[in-house]
Design an enzyme around this catalytic site. Structure first.
Site, short mmCIF file in Angstrom:
data_model
loop_
_atom_site.label_atom_id
_atom_site.label_comp_id
_atom_site.label_asym_id
_atom_site.label_seq_id
_atom_site.Cartn_x
_atom_site.Cartn_y
_atom_site.Cartn_z
N ASP A 1 -12.74 -16.56 9.34
CA ASP A 1 -11.42 -16.15 8.89
C ASP A 1 -10.57 -15.85 10.12
O ASP A 1 -10.66 -14.76 10.68
CB ASP A 1 -11.55 -14.93 7.97
CG ASP A 1 -10.20 -14.37 7.52
OD1 ASP A 1 -9.16 -14.84 8.04
OD2 ASP A 1 -10.20 -13.46 6.67
N TYR B 1 0.82 -1.22 0.00
CA TYR B 1 0.00 0.00 0.00
C TYR B 1 0.85 1.27 0.00
O TYR B 1 0.69 2.12 0.87
CB TYR B 1 -0.95 -0.01 1.20
CG TYR B 1 -2.08 -1.00 1.03
CD1 TYR B 1 -3.21 -0.66 0.29
CD2 TYR B 1 -1.99 -2.27 1.58
CE1 TYR B 1 -4.23 -1.57 0.11
CE2 TYR B 1 -3.02 -3.19 1.40
CZ TYR B 1 -4.14 -2.84 0.67
OH TYR B 1 -5.15 -3.74 0.48
N TYR C 1 -12.05 -7.35 7.03
CA TYR C 1 -10.94 -7.42 6.08
C TYR C 1 -10.65 -8.89 5.80
O TYR C 1 -10.48 -9.68 6.73
CB TYR C 1 -9.67 -6.74 6.63
CG TYR C 1 -8.50 -6.92 5.69
CD1 TYR C 1 -8.37 -6.13 4.54
CD2 TYR C 1 -7.56 -7.92 5.89
CE1 TYR C 1 -7.34 -6.33 3.65
CE2 TYR C 1 -6.51 -8.13 5.00
CZ TYR C 1 -6.41 -7.32 3.88
OH TYR C 1 -5.38 -7.52 2.99
N LYS D 1 -1.19 -16.42 8.40
CA LYS D 1 -0.25 -15.58 9.16
C LYS D 1 0.67 -16.32 10.14
O LYS D 1 1.80 -16.60 9.80
CB LYS D 1 -1.02 -14.46 9.83
CG LYS D 1 -1.52 -13.44 8.79
CD LYS D 1 -1.93 -12.11 9.38
CE LYS D 1 -2.01 -11.03 8.33
NZ LYS D 1 -3.36 -10.71 7.87
C1 PLP Z 1 -3.95 -10.70 6.61
C2 PLP Z 1 -5.32 -11.20 6.49
C3 PLP Z 1 -5.77 -11.82 5.32
C4 PLP Z 1 -4.93 -11.90 4.07
O1 PLP Z 1 -3.76 -12.65 4.26
P1 PLP Z 1 -2.52 -12.45 3.29
O2 PLP Z 1 -1.55 -13.50 3.72
O3 PLP Z 1 -2.02 -11.05 3.51
O4 PLP Z 1 -3.01 -12.65 1.89
C5 PLP Z 1 -7.06 -12.30 5.29
N1 PLP Z 1 -7.86 -12.21 6.36
C6 PLP Z 1 -7.47 -11.64 7.50
C7 PLP Z 1 -8.40 -11.57 8.67
C8 PLP Z 1 -6.19 -11.11 7.62
O5 PLP Z 1 -5.80 -10.50 8.74
#
Ligand code: PLP
Length: 426
Positions: free
Chosen positions: A248, A20, A147, A277
Site C-alpha cells: 500500500d 473524524y 493504516y 493520494k
Molecule cells: C490515505 C491512505 C489510505 C486511504 O486513502 P483514501 O483516499 O483516504 O481512501 C490507504 N492507505 C494508506 C497508506 C493511506 O495513507
C-alpha cells in the site's frame, strides 16, 4: 473584481461533518479561499505555508500551471464517460506510464476512486486469486500500527487499537496482526525484528491470501519509519510460503520517501501495488491497483470469469488527464533533488527540536519529518498557534509531522521547522 462572499462558518459547524470530527463538539475550521504554490490563503488574507500537502497529495504545490492546464484542456473535451465497453486516451496514457514507472513485473492496471477503494480492490483480487486456484483463503496478515483506509475491508486490516475495531465487532472480519517493525530506517538492522511476522506467517500461511502492508513508512497509524531489510524479509517469506504481497503505497508513492516508490528502498516488487493520494498531484481523487498479468489472468480464470469490481467513475478522464500531467512533472526528475534537499534540511533542523522537553523523538525520511511528543497535543490550541505562526501543520495524537510539497524552498521549510520549535517550546 467580484466581492467575495464570506464562508458561512456557523452553517459549517452545525451541518457539515469534517474528517473524524464530532457534531457534538465541532472543532473550529479555517476557511481557505485560494491555494497557490506552497501557500494556503485564508479568507482574511492570511497566507500559510503548507506543511501537509493536503495529506500527502499536493506534491508539486497548489494551482500548478501544468496540472491546471491539463484539467482545463480535458474539461473542454469530456469530463467523464463510462469505462464499461469504452476506453480513452487519458486512461491509456496513464496506465502506460504507471506500468513503466512502478516496480518490475507490475503490468496490469485497475483504476479506482480513492485510496480506500484501491485497498478493497487489492484485497478482492487476492481473494479471487485463491478462489480461482481452487484453494479459497480468507485471511490477511498485516502489521500493527498500519493504516489502510476507512472502508470496511480496509479497516479490518488497519491497526485494531487506532481504528477502534471494538465498535464494529461482529461485523469486521478478524485478520492476523504481526508486531510492527521496531528497527528504524536509519538504525542497525536486527534480525529479531522480523521474528513475530515470520512466526505468524509460518503458522497460518495455508489460510493467508495475502500480506498487506505500507512499505517503509507506516503513516496514519503512527508515522513510523522502518528498516528496508524488514520489507526485504517480508518479500522473501511471502515467496517462501507462496503468499501474495500487497504494498500500500497510497501515502508514500511518487517520490515522498526519496525513491519513486518506497518498495525501491528494499529493491523488491510486490505482487499487487496500491497508489492514490499524490497520483493527481492533489487535484482530485483517483487511485490505481497494479498487478502482474499472471495474477490478473488467474483472478479471471475462476468461476466469476472476471474481476468483480467496476465503479461508476472508473478511469475518470479528467482525473486521468491531471494524473498524466502529474507524472510528466515527475518524469522531469526535479523531485529527486527537491526531496533530497528537504531530507538534508530536516536532518539539520529537526535535531534542535528534539532538545525540547515535550519532545520524545524526531525522525525523518525523504520529504517526511516527524516529531513525536510525550503527550497528545491540544488540537484546538496547537492548530491556532501554528496558524498564528503562519504555517499549516495538523498534528494528531502525540505526532506533529510535516510532508510539504516538493517545491518548498529552503527558507519556507525553515519557517515550518521554526514554527514547530516555537510552538512546542512553551
Ligand atoms: C490515505 C491512505 C489510505 C486511504 O486513502 P483514501 O483516499 O483516504 O481512501 C490507504 N492507505 C494508506 C497508506 C493511506 O495513507
Amino acid at each position: 473584481m467580484q466581492k467575495q462572499r464570506r464562508v458561512d462558518l456557523a452553517f459549517d459547524q452545525q451541518h457539515i461533518w469534517h474528517p473524524y470530527t464530532s457534531t457534538v463538539t465541532p472543532l473550529p475550521c479555517y476557511p481557505v479561499t485560494e491555494a497557490n504554490g506552497v501557500y494556503l490563503t485564508l479568507e482574511d488574507g492570511t497566507q500559510l505555508i503548507d506543511g501537509m500537502s493536503s495529506w500527502w497529495s499536493a506534491i508539486h504545490g497548489y494551482n500548478n500551471p501544468q496540472l491546471t492546464a491539463a484539467a482545463k484542456t480535458q474539461l473542454d473535451k469530456m469530463s467523464h464517460v463510462m469505462f464499461g465497453g469504452i476506453t480513452h486516451q487519458p486512461a491509456v496514457d496513464l496506465c502506460k506510464k504507471l506500468v513503466a514507472i512502478t516496480p518490475q513485473g507490475l503490468d496490469t492496471v485497475f483504476l479506482a476512486d480513492s485510496g480506500s477503494v484501491a485497498v478493497e480492490v487489492a484485497l478482492k483480487m487476492a481473494l479471487q486469486y485463491w478462489h480461482a486456484k481452487g484453494e479459497p483463503r480468507a485471511k490477511f496478515l498485516t502489521l500493527s500500527h498500519g493504516y489502510h483506509g476507512d472502508t470496511f475491508a480496509a479497516m479490518s486490516v488497519t491497526d485494531p487499537d487506532n481504528s477502534m475495531h471494538s465498535i464494529y465487532k461482529g461485523f469486521l472480519p478478524q485478520h492476523i496482526f504481526a508486531d510492527s517493525p521496531q528497527c528504524g530506517f536509519w538504525e542497525q538492522w536486527d534480525e529479531n525484528d522480523i521474528g513475530d511476522f515470520s512466526n505468524k506467517l509460518a503458522h497460518n500461511h495455508q489460510h493467508i491470501a495475502a500480506v498487506i502492508l505500507e512499505p517503509i513508512v507506516q503513516g496514519a497509524g503512527g508515522m513510523r519509519l522502518y528498516h528496508p531489510t524488514y520489507l526485504r524479509r517480508v518479500r522473501e517469506l511471502c515467496d517462501h510460503y507462496g503468499v501474495l504481497l500487497i504494498a500500500d503505497e497510497i501515502a508514500v508513492g511518487f517520490g515522498r520517501t526519496g525513491k519513486l516508490f518506497a518498495c525501491e528502498h528494499a529493491e523488491i516488487s510486490p505482487d499487487i501495488l496500491c497508489v492514490g493520494k499524490a497520483l493527481t498531484g492533489g487535484y482530485m481523487t483517483l487511485s490505481a491497483v497494479i498487478t502482474q498479468k499472471s495474477i490478473a489472468d488467474t483472478v479471471c480464470s475462476g468461476e466469476a470469469g472476471c474481476f468483480m469490481h467496476g465503479p461508476t467513475f472508473m478511469g475518470n478522464p479528467l482525473a486521468c488527464a491531471v494524473a498524466n500531467a502529474n507524472l510528466e512533472l515527475l518524469e522531469q526528475n526535479k523531485w529527486q533533488q527537491q526531496v533530497a534537499a528537504i531530507e538534508n534540511q530536516l536532518a539539520n533542523e529537526l535535531p534542535q527540536i528534539a532538545t525540547l522537553e515535550k519532545v520524545k523523538q524526531v525522525r525523518w525520511l525523504g520529504a517526511i519529518g516527524v516529531i513525536e511528543l510525550h503527550q497528545p497535543v491540544d488540537m484546538v490550541a496547537i492548530q491556532q498557534a501554528f496558524v498564528n505562526a503562519g504555517v499549516w501543520i495538523r498534528p494528531f495524537g502525540r505526532l506533529v509531522y510535516i510532508m510539504p510539497p516538493y517545491i518548498i524552498t529552503s527558507s519556507q521549510l525553515s519557517s515550518l521547522t521554526q514554527a514547530i520549535y516555537q510552538v512546542l517550546n512553551i
